[in-house]
Design a protein around this motif. Structure first.
Motif, PDB file in Angstrom:
ATOM      1  N   LEU A 439       0.831  -1.207   0.000  1.00 25.50           N
ATOM      2  CA  LEU A 439       0.000   0.000   0.000  1.00 25.50           C
ATOM      3  C   LEU A 439       0.863   1.254   0.000  1.00 25.50           C
ATOM      4  O   LEU A 439       0.607   2.202  -0.756  1.00 25.50           O
ATOM      5  CB  LEU A 439      -0.932  -0.011   1.207  1.00 25.50           C
ATOM      6  CG  LEU A 439      -1.943   1.136   1.277  1.00 25.50           C
ATOM      7  CD1 LEU A 439      -3.260   0.656   1.861  1.00 25.50           C
ATOM      8  CD2 LEU A 439      -1.419   2.318   2.101  1.00 25.50           C
ATOM      9  N   GLU A 440       1.890   1.259   0.837  1.00 27.98           N
ATOM     10  CA  GLU A 440       2.773   2.432   0.902  1.00 27.98           C
ATOM     11  C   GLU A 440       3.461   2.669  -0.434  1.00 27.98           C
ATOM     12  O   GLU A 440       3.557   3.808  -0.916  1.00 27.98           O
ATOM     13  CB  GLU A 440       3.800   2.213   2.021  1.00 27.98           C
ATOM     14  CG  GLU A 440       4.796   3.346   2.187  1.00 27.98           C
ATOM     15  CD  GLU A 440       6.181   3.002   1.652  1.00 27.98           C
ATOM     16  OE1 GLU A 440       7.107   3.799   1.877  1.00 27.98           O
ATOM     17  OE2 GLU A 440       6.334   1.947   0.999  1.00 27.98           O
ATOM     18  N   GLU A 441       3.927   1.605  -1.053  1.00 24.68           N
ATOM     19  CA  GLU A 441       4.619   1.732  -2.338  1.00 24.68           C
ATOM     20  C   GLU A 441       3.667   2.232  -3.422  1.00 24.68           C
ATOM     21  O   GLU A 441       4.030   3.092  -4.237  1.00 24.68           O
ATOM     22  CB  GLU A 441       5.211   0.379  -2.737  1.00 24.68           C
ATOM     23  CG  GLU A 441       6.063   0.409  -3.992  1.00 24.68           C
ATOM     24  CD  GLU A 441       7.367   1.176  -3.820  1.00 24.68           C
ATOM     25  OE1 GLU A 441       7.981   1.524  -4.846  1.00 24.68           O
ATOM     26  OE2 GLU A 441       7.762   1.442  -2.661  1.00 24.68           O
ATOM     27  N   ALA A 442       2.442   1.723  -3.423  1.00 21.93           N
ATOM     28  CA  ALA A 442       1.466   2.142  -4.427  1.00 21.93           C
ATOM     29  C   ALA A 442       1.116   3.619  -4.267  1.00 21.93           C
ATOM     30  O   ALA A 442       1.004   4.354  -5.259  1.00 21.93           O
ATOM     31  CB  ALA A 442       0.208   1.284  -4.319  1.00 21.93           C
ATOM     32  N   ALA A 443       0.936   4.069  -3.024  1.00 24.43           N
ATOM     33  CA  ALA A 443       0.618   5.477  -2.784  1.00 24.43           C
ATOM     34  C   ALA A 443       1.768   6.373  -3.216  1.00 24.43           C
ATOM     35  O   ALA A 443       1.557   7.438  -3.821  1.00 24.43           O
ATOM     36  CB  ALA A 443       0.296   5.686  -1.309  1.00 24.43           C
ATOM     37  N   LYS A 444       2.972   5.952  -2.920  1.00 27.17           N
ATOM     38  CA  LYS A 444       4.148   6.752  -3.299  1.00 27.17           C
ATOM     39  C   LYS A 444       4.254   6.865  -4.820  1.00 27.17           C
ATOM     40  O   LYS A 444       4.468   7.964  -5.365  1.00 27.17           O
ATOM     41  CB  LYS A 444       5.408   6.100  -2.726  1.00 27.17           C
ATOM     42  CG  LYS A 444       6.678   6.915  -2.949  1.00 27.17           C
ATOM     43  CD  LYS A 444       7.915   6.164  -2.498  1.00 27.17           C
ATOM     44  CE  LYS A 444       8.220   5.011  -3.444  1.00 27.17           C
ATOM     45  NZ  LYS A 444       9.556   4.418  -3.213  1.00 27.17           N
ATOM     46  N   LYS A 445       4.078   5.757  -5.515  1.00 26.11           N
ATOM     47  CA  LYS A 445       4.176   5.779  -6.977  1.00 26.11           C
ATOM     48  C   LYS A 445       3.063   6.604  -7.609  1.00 26.11           C
ATOM     49  O   LYS A 445       3.234   7.160  -8.704  1.00 26.11           O
ATOM     50  CB  LYS A 445       4.138   4.351  -7.516  1.00 26.11           C
ATOM     51  CG  LYS A 445       5.421   3.568  -7.256  1.00 26.11           C
ATOM     52  CD  LYS A 445       5.351   2.180  -7.872  1.00 26.11           C
ATOM     53  CE  LYS A 445       6.664   1.433  -7.673  1.00 26.11           C
ATOM     54  NZ  LYS A 445       6.611   0.057  -8.247  1.00 26.11           N
ATOM     55  N   ALA A 446       1.921   6.700  -6.914  1.00 23.71           N
ATOM     56  CA  ALA A 446       0.796   7.475  -7.438  1.00 23.71           C
ATOM     57  C   ALA A 446       0.929   8.963  -7.149  1.00 23.71           C
ATOM     58  O   ALA A 446       0.055   9.743  -7.544  1.00 23.71           O
ATOM     59  CB  ALA A 446      -0.511   6.950  -6.859  1.00 23.71           C
ATOM     60  N   GLY A 447       1.982   9.365  -6.448  1.00 20.62           N
ATOM     61  CA  GLY A 447       2.226  10.786  -6.250  1.00 20.62           C
ATOM     62  C   GLY A 447       2.057  11.287  -4.839  1.00 20.62           C
ATOM     63  O   GLY A 447       2.186  12.499  -4.598  1.00 20.62           O
ATOM     64  N   CYS A 448       1.782  10.411  -3.882  1.00 16.93           N
ATOM     65  CA  CYS A 448       1.627  10.841  -2.488  1.00 16.93           C
ATOM     66  C   CYS A 448       2.966  10.804  -1.758  1.00 16.93           C
ATOM     67  O   CYS A 448       3.758   9.864  -1.933  1.00 16.93           O
ATOM     68  CB  CYS A 448       0.642   9.937  -1.748  1.00 16.93           C
ATOM     69  SG  CYS A 448      -1.073  10.507  -1.822  1.00 16.93           S
ATOM     70  N   THR A 449       3.201  11.814  -0.940  1.00 18.64           N
ATOM     71  CA  THR A 449       4.313  11.771  -0.002  1.00 18.64           C
ATOM     72  C   THR A 449       3.907  10.890   1.172  1.00 18.64           C
ATOM     73  O   THR A 449       2.768  10.955   1.645  1.00 18.64           O
ATOM     74  CB  THR A 449       4.661  13.184   0.492  1.00 18.64           C
ATOM     75  OG1 THR A 449       5.093  13.964  -0.626  1.00 18.64           O
ATOM     76  CG2 THR A 449       5.754  13.152   1.547  1.00 18.64           C
ATOM     77  N   VAL A 450       4.831  10.075   1.635  1.00 20.47           N
ATOM     78  CA  VAL A 450       4.558   9.161   2.743  1.00 20.47           C
ATOM     79  C   VAL A 450       5.069   9.795   4.034  1.00 20.47           C
ATOM     80  O   VAL A 450       6.259  10.118   4.148  1.00 20.47           O
ATOM     81  CB  VAL A 450       5.222   7.793   2.513  1.00 20.47           C
ATOM     82  CG1 VAL A 450       4.986   6.879   3.709  1.00 20.47           C
ATOM     83  CG2 VAL A 450       4.685   7.159   1.234  1.00 20.47           C
ATOM     84  N   ILE A 451       4.167   9.974   4.987  1.00 20.97           N
ATOM     85  CA  ILE A 451       4.501  10.619   6.257  1.00 20.97           C
ATOM     86  C   ILE A 451       4.242   9.642   7.394  1.00 20.97           C
ATOM     87  O   ILE A 451       3.188   9.002   7.458  1.00 20.97           O
ATOM     88  CB  ILE A 451       3.675  11.902   6.448  1.00 20.97           C
ATOM     89  CG1 ILE A 451       4.067  12.921   5.367  1.00 20.97           C
ATOM     90  CG2 ILE A 451       3.871  12.489   7.847  1.00 20.97           C
ATOM     91  CD1 ILE A 451       3.200  14.145   5.330  1.00 20.97           C
ATOM     92  N   GLY A 452       5.201   9.517   8.288  1.00 21.22           N
ATOM     93  CA  GLY A 452       5.046   8.669   9.464  1.00 21.22           C
ATOM     94  C   GLY A 452       4.725   9.511  10.682  1.00 21.22           C
ATOM     95  O   GLY A 452       5.270  10.603  10.858  1.00 21.22           O
TER      96      GLY A 452
END
Length: 557
Positions: A439-452
């Motif tokens: 899920l994290e990888e898919a969101a990142k590839k779709a243009g979302c920044t990943v924030i923890g």
């Protein structure tokens, strides 16, 4: 895609994936922010005020743990809430010590004993009129002697037979509320009083001493049955024949009652116990089940005998804050041993405290949740990226991206230890939560920044990022990974967080951090989705959608 078309498509996507309205969102359900995103990029919507972001309060749970295969993670009574509910019931302020003067348990026992006492004379006279010798059989633990302080204050709900023997030999147990008067009154009326316990023969003298010490006057060595050890003279009696070499509780207790009736010539008018296995198997005119949610000792029926009514209940009402312990009867509280078994089934744990990493109901549920969320999350990431709206997703750490079951259960046995947790964190020992790397990888590839955003502290930040990278996450960076301050040295409360008291709540910390992320100072991100395993990860707004992941192993309100 540009202009009006892109805006319309985004609005449709928000409507389709932002379903809400239930009192408690099931795991994986998405809740849409009430006010969406303002022009300045700050999400202003909040949940929790209308009761949406809260744990469920109705549960179905079979006593054998099998419901872990069918109910879903948030359909399993959360073990921390169960502990709080039990504490409320026993008047325990959080020390593991029961209130011996006033509590819902004492009130319930008072009512039970009063009803049973009112029937003693009539039952006795009826038996004598028929030429019978009336007798009553009593179990020991939590029927005549009260074990709460040992089970909770000492053992913390993790039974230890060696420590139990210390308590037994030390004659340390108080009387179960109301039972001294009941037993002594029955004996004074003419009943013969028998004891029948699963305690061993080498604990018999100490048990009788403990009973006498707290005021019981009717128990005698000749009429007190303890279980054989198989050593020396302590051997299985000839009147007990079991289906296998190891007798079940029901075989031992039912056949001992049969011996009392058929060999000793008594009529057992009442059998009293806190476990259904104390009462199954017949050889008593009536039974009295006393409440006990602190442990569960099951045993199969005697061969050829079915007693479906002598079984724990399966439907429960429990609020997450423990307050139901003041309103529900003891047997209306989910039994903690059954809860543990249900959780183990859910995680594919065979009883070792180690989850199955390949197949389990938990993995199945997580795959379903991730499969449902990836299309909607990636669609929103892609649409907002095309509109240059700086989309981001926020992910909690424990049991959202990193899986803590083996630590919580296998190591800590459901008793959290911050020092031991730090050993696991610094050792980067956690596997990934099933499906969340994808899920994290898919969101990142779709243009979302990943924030923890985690409640782990600043001293654990580097190790947490290392652990995340080791198990396959590629989108987390130190700049966009928020850990909590320690108050030591440079690790201080950020200026953008203002709390009502000196110690910030989880909701204050996390919601205001999300507000910062959506502000100009934090990067002016639009948080399109916020993922967490606790409702406190999600309450407080500043996210377009919230996705609750299942976790019955602890509760952080």
């Amino acid at each position: 895609m540009g202009g009006v078309a892109a805006t319309a498509a985004l609005a449709i996507a928000l409507t389709l994936v932002g379903a809400s309205g239930a009192q408690a969102l099931p795991s994986g359900a998405a809740s849409q922010g009430q006010n969406g995103q303002g022009q300045n990029g700050q999400g202003q919507g909040g949940h929790g005020q209308n009761g949406q972001l809260a744990p469920r309060t109705q549960f179905t749970m079979a006593p054998d743990g099998s419901s872990g295969a069918t109910q879903g993670g948030d359909g399993i009574p959360n073990i921390d809430s169960v502990k709080k509910t039990i504490a409320t019931y026993y008047g325990d302020p959080g020390t593991g010590i029961a209130n011996t003067q006033s509590s819902p348990y004492i009130s319930e026992m008072t009512r039970i004993v009063a009803r049973a006492t009112s029937q003693l004379r009539h039952t006795y006279d009826k038996a004598v009129a028929k030429g019978e010798k009336p007798a009553i059989v009593f179990d020991a633990d939590d029927t005549t002697l009260w074990t709460y302080d040992m089970e909770v204050g000492d053992m913390h709900f993790n039974y230890n037979p060696a420590e139990q023997d210390v308590w037994v030999q030390g004659e340390r147990f108080p009387a179960v509320p109301g039972m001294v008067a009941f037993v002594n009154q029955a004996a004074a009326m003419g009943y013969t009083v028998f004891g029948l316990t699963g305690r061993a023969d080498n604990q018999k003298a100490a048990t009788l001493g403990n009973l006498a010490k707290v005021g019981y006057t009717a128990f005698t060595s000749d009429d007190y049955f303890t279980k054989w050890t198989g050593q020396g003279a302590s051997q299985q009696p000839s009147y007990i024949t079991c289906a296998t070499t190891s007798c079940t509780t029901v075989e031992y207790k039912a056949l001992t009652r049969k011996h009392i009736e058929q060999d000793l010539g008594y009529t057992i008018t009442l059998s009293v116990g806190d476990q259904w296995s104390d009462l199954q198997g017949g050889y008593a005119d009536s039974i009295l089940k006393l409440p006990n949610p602190t442990y569960y000792l099951p045993s199969p029926d005697l061969p050829g005998l079915s007693e479906p009514k002598l079984a724990p209940r399966t439907h429960f009402t429990m609020k997450p804050d423990g307050s139901s312990g003041a309103t529900e009867p003891g047997d209306g509280i989910p039994n903690i041993d059954s809860v543990k078994k249900t959780i183990a089934t859910y995680y594919g744990d065979p009883g070792t405290g180690i989850s199955n990493k390949t197949a389990s109901p938990y993995i199945t549920e997580m795959r379903r949740i991730v499969g449902q969320q990836i299309p909607s999350v990636t669609q929103r990431c892609r649409l907002e990226a095309e509109q240059h709206r700086n989309p981001a997703i926020v992910l909690d750490a424990d049991d959202t991206t990193l899986w803590t079951y083996d630590m919580e259960v296998g190591d800590m046995h459901f008793n959290y230890n911050p020092a031991e947790q730090d050993v696991w964190v610094q050792g980067e020992k956690f596997p990934a939560v099933p499906g969340m790397v994808a899920l994290e990888e898919a969101a990142k590839k779709a243009g979302c920044t990943v924030i923890g955003l985690t409640g782990r502290n600043d001293n654990q930040k580097a190790a947490t990022l290392g652990n995340l990278a080791n198990v396959g996450y590629t989108g987390f960076t130190a700049a966009n990974y928020y850990t909590k301050w320690t108050g030591v040295g440079t690790s201080q409360q950020p200026s953008y967080i203002h709390c009502a008291a000196a110690s910030c709540t989880t909701i204050e910390y996390k919601s205001q951090t999300r507000a910062h992320v959506e502000s100009a100072a934090g990067g002016r991100y639009d948080i399109v989705a916020n993922f967490g395993d606790q409702f406190s990860d999600l309450i407080g707004g500043h996210a377009d959608r919230t996705i609750k992941l299942p976790n019955p192993t602890y509760y952080l309100p």
